[in-house]
Design a protein around this motif. Structure first.
Motif, PDB file in Angstrom:
ATOM      1  N   LEU A  65     -27.023  12.695  14.224  1.00 44.23           N
ATOM      2  CA  LEU A  65     -27.028  11.250  14.093  1.00 44.23           C
ATOM      3  C   LEU A  65     -25.668  10.647  14.470  1.00 44.23           C
ATOM      4  O   LEU A  65     -25.607   9.546  14.994  1.00 44.23           O
ATOM      5  CB  LEU A  65     -27.369  10.882  12.645  1.00 44.23           C
ATOM      6  CG  LEU A  65     -27.715   9.454  12.321  1.00 44.23           C
ATOM      7  CD1 LEU A  65     -28.959   9.033  13.079  1.00 44.23           C
ATOM      8  CD2 LEU A  65     -27.941   9.315  10.826  1.00 44.23           C
TER       9      LEU A  65
ATOM     10  N   VAL B 200     -28.104   3.449  11.651  1.00 42.78           N
ATOM     11  CA  VAL B 200     -27.479   4.774  11.509  1.00 42.78           C
ATOM     12  C   VAL B 200     -26.797   4.890  10.150  1.00 42.78           C
ATOM     13  O   VAL B 200     -26.910   5.923   9.472  1.00 42.78           O
ATOM     14  CB  VAL B 200     -26.489   5.046  12.664  1.00 42.78           C
ATOM     15  CG1 VAL B 200     -25.605   6.255  12.368  1.00 42.78           C
ATOM     16  CG2 VAL B 200     -27.245   5.257  13.969  1.00 42.78           C
TER      17      VAL B 200
ATOM     18  N   ARG C 174     -27.636   7.600   7.261  1.00 43.19           N
ATOM     19  CA  ARG C 174     -26.610   8.488   6.682  1.00 43.19           C
ATOM     20  C   ARG C 174     -26.588   8.366   5.163  1.00 43.19           C
ATOM     21  O   ARG C 174     -26.457   9.367   4.455  1.00 43.19           O
ATOM     22  CB  ARG C 174     -25.238   8.176   7.264  1.00 43.19           C
ATOM     23  CG  ARG C 174     -25.017   8.778   8.636  1.00 43.19           C
ATOM     24  CD  ARG C 174     -23.556   8.777   8.976  1.00 43.19           C
ATOM     25  NE  ARG C 174     -22.806   9.549   7.992  1.00 43.19           N
ATOM     26  CZ  ARG C 174     -22.210  10.703   8.242  1.00 43.19           C
ATOM     27  NH1 ARG C 174     -22.274  11.227   9.423  1.00 43.19           N
ATOM     28  NH2 ARG C 174     -21.536  11.333   7.298  1.00 43.19           N
TER      29      ARG C 174
END
Length: 149
Positions: A76, A90, A94
């Motif tokens: 990622l 993103v 995370r």
């Protein structure tokens, strides 16, 4: 004259061989790393052979599940997204993976408590942290030494 030439060639060969061995960095072995980690934990937490035999399969299982999440996190984070919305997405992913890692830890800490007394689980966690810090320090030190000419 031939003897002198042969001696010079042998000495040069030995010097080159020694120099080549000095510059070779040992390759990382996941199996050796795991064995060293487990030996360190066993010593630091004072696990008996019986405790270690029961504990380490569960410990390895936790490590495997954590590595899967870390691999997803690494994939990622390779390239920075181009838009604000993609960056936000993103970051959210995370955060979810960080929570997933904590959930894995919590689940396995509870499993550890079924195998070992709480004081030993505490010692295991501290030992694992110390081992990783030592390895990072060792790795960092080895990779930042000036090259010999």
């Amino acid at each position: 004259m031939k003897k002198l030439f042969i001696i010079i060639v042998l000495v040069c060969g030995m010097i080159m061989s020694a120099s080549a061995q000095e510059n070779k960095k040992p390759k990382f072995s996941p199996q050796k790393f795991q064995a060293d980690l487990e030996n360190f934990i066993k010593q630091e937490a004072k696990l008996t052979n019986h405790e270690a035999d029961a504990f380490f399969p569960v410990f390895r299982e936790m490590g495997h599940k954590q590595r899967v999440v870390y691999q997803r996190m690494r994939k990622l984070g390779f390239d920075k997204p181009k838009t604000e919305e993609e960056c936000k997405n993103v970051l959210m992913q995370r955060d979810k993976m960080d929570l997933e890692l904590k959930k894995i830890q919590q689940t396995y800490h509870n499993k550890f408590l079924e195998i070992l007394p709480a004081s030993k689980v505490f010692d295991v966690i501290r030992a694992e942290d110390r081992f990783h810090r030592r390895m990072l320090k060792k790795w960092s030190h080895n990779n930042h030494q000036p090259k010999k000419n």
